[in-house]
Motif scaffolding. Structure first.
Motif: not given
Ligand code: HEM
Length: 335
Positions: A91-92, A49, A46, A263, A95-96, A88-89
């Motif tokens: 969104k990941v 990112w 995290y 997000q 999901q993590q 886009t990041i």
């Protein structure tokens, strides 16, 4: 292979990263808790990112700080492209949480007490990001509390971010400078628009006209708002006439900012539900009320809410006032 050739592990400094996990429960005299490795790695992922997102957001701020950003220039394209990458990041990151949730509450209890008082609450990068996007100190849930658990050097990082230009502030300036607004949408345009909007409202919505006045015409100081009436008119104009070539990028910019808020909010809600599932109603390791604190922060910390609110003032496409010939030409590909 040659020693001075670029080497994968050296380039990525993998030794530093791969050696950077030191679970508390693996230390001498303690019982190793298997899931603590996952807990550390997921937080590190995290934070990496967050670093990348901050890198993108800072570059967007640098571009938007320029006094004359041309909507038709490659720079605007860069801003939009990088904000898309941020979404886009994010969104990941949402999901993590699935991976974190493969750890059960009992697995967590095996090492939870060893972490106190450390907590994700001390993630200064997360708070710096919120501030860079435009979350102001006055809007924070719990006010001073949000930095109470941080070391001074990290409080300074956040205070610096709060003291510098945020994306939201720069957006306001950029919208206020929008060139076609004065020519294309003068006072008579907005009076006409207000009439059409008013006639589209159901009886129970007639109060929206007061909101319309406040948002688009009331510039009295003391309003707790980040976007001025001019900026709001420009943003609404972009949303209404986004079909014109020159307004497509500006529309995408507004849209990606809303996506970032959505997000971030999804992350907050998923994190909050995970916390509820993991620790029930116990207080957090950072000392907050846990789930209740996170819920209040999630409800309050929308950064671009003023853009979202503008969508209450749209009208049907077929009722849009036609634009003059001159402004239509300017908004087209060939002027
Ligand atoms: C077992 C998993 C987790 C639990 C039980 C948990 C619990 C909590 C709790 C209770 C808080 C509120 C502050 C406190 O009292 O500690 C918090 C805040 C926070 N956590 Fe987590 N967390 C978990 C995983 C994560 C992960 C993987 C991240 C990723 C970086 C994270 C990032 C944050 C952030 C940024 C905040 C501050 C939110 C804000 O102030 O709005 N947490 N966490």
């Amino acid at each position: 292979m040659e020693n001075n050739a670029v080497y994968y592990g050296a380039y990525l400094q993998l030794e530093k990263i791969i050696e950077a996990q030191d679970p508390e429960s693996f230390k001498e005299g303690k019982t190793p808790a298997h899931d603590e490795m996952l807990f550390i790695i997921i937080h590190q992922a995290y934070e990496l990112w967050f670093k990348q997102i901050l890198f993108e957001v800072n570059s967007v701020i640098d571009i938007m700080c320029k006094p004359a950003l041309n909507d038709n220039s490659p720079e605007m394209q860069t801003v939009v492209h990088r904000l898309k990458r941020v979404t886009t990041i994010l969104k990941v990151l949402v999901q993590q949480i699935d991976i974190m949730e493969t750890m059960t509450p009992m697995d967590f209890l095996d090492f939870r007490d060893m972490l106190r008082p450390a907590s994700g609450f001390q993630s200064w990068q997360f708070k710096e990001l919120e501030a860079k996007l435009g979350l102001k100190f006055e809007q924070r849930h719990g006010k001073e509390y949000y930095t109470a658990q941080l070391r001074q050097e990290h409080v300074d990082v956040i205070k610096n971010a709060e003291g510098s230009k945020s994306v939201l502030q720069l957006l306001n300036g950029w919208l206020e400078r929008m060139p076609f607004l004065k020519e294309g949408a003068d006072t008579s345009f907005w009076e006409n628009y207000r009439k059409i909007y008013g006639s589209s409202l159901a009886d129970a919505e007639k109060n929206n006209l007061t909101g319309f006045e406040e948002i688009f015409n009331d510039s009295s100081p003391g309003n707790d708002r980040s976007l001025s009436p001019e900026a709001c008119r420009a943003a609404l104009f972009i949303m209404l006439y986004r079909g014109y070539p020159l307004l497509q990028l500006p529309f995408q910019l507004l849209n990606y900012l809303l996506e970032i808020d959505e997000q971030l909010s999804s992350w907050r809600y998923r994190h909050m539900n995970m916390v509820h599932r993991m620790i029930g109603t116990r207080i957090g390791t950072g000392g907050s009320t846990g789930k209740d604190y996170l819920k209040a922060a999630a409800d309050k910390h929308y950064i671009f809410r003023e853009i979202a609110q503008l969508n209450s003032f749209l009208i049907e496409r077929r009722k849009l006032p036609a634009l003059g010939h001159d402004i239509e030409k300017k908004l087209g590909f060939v002027s």
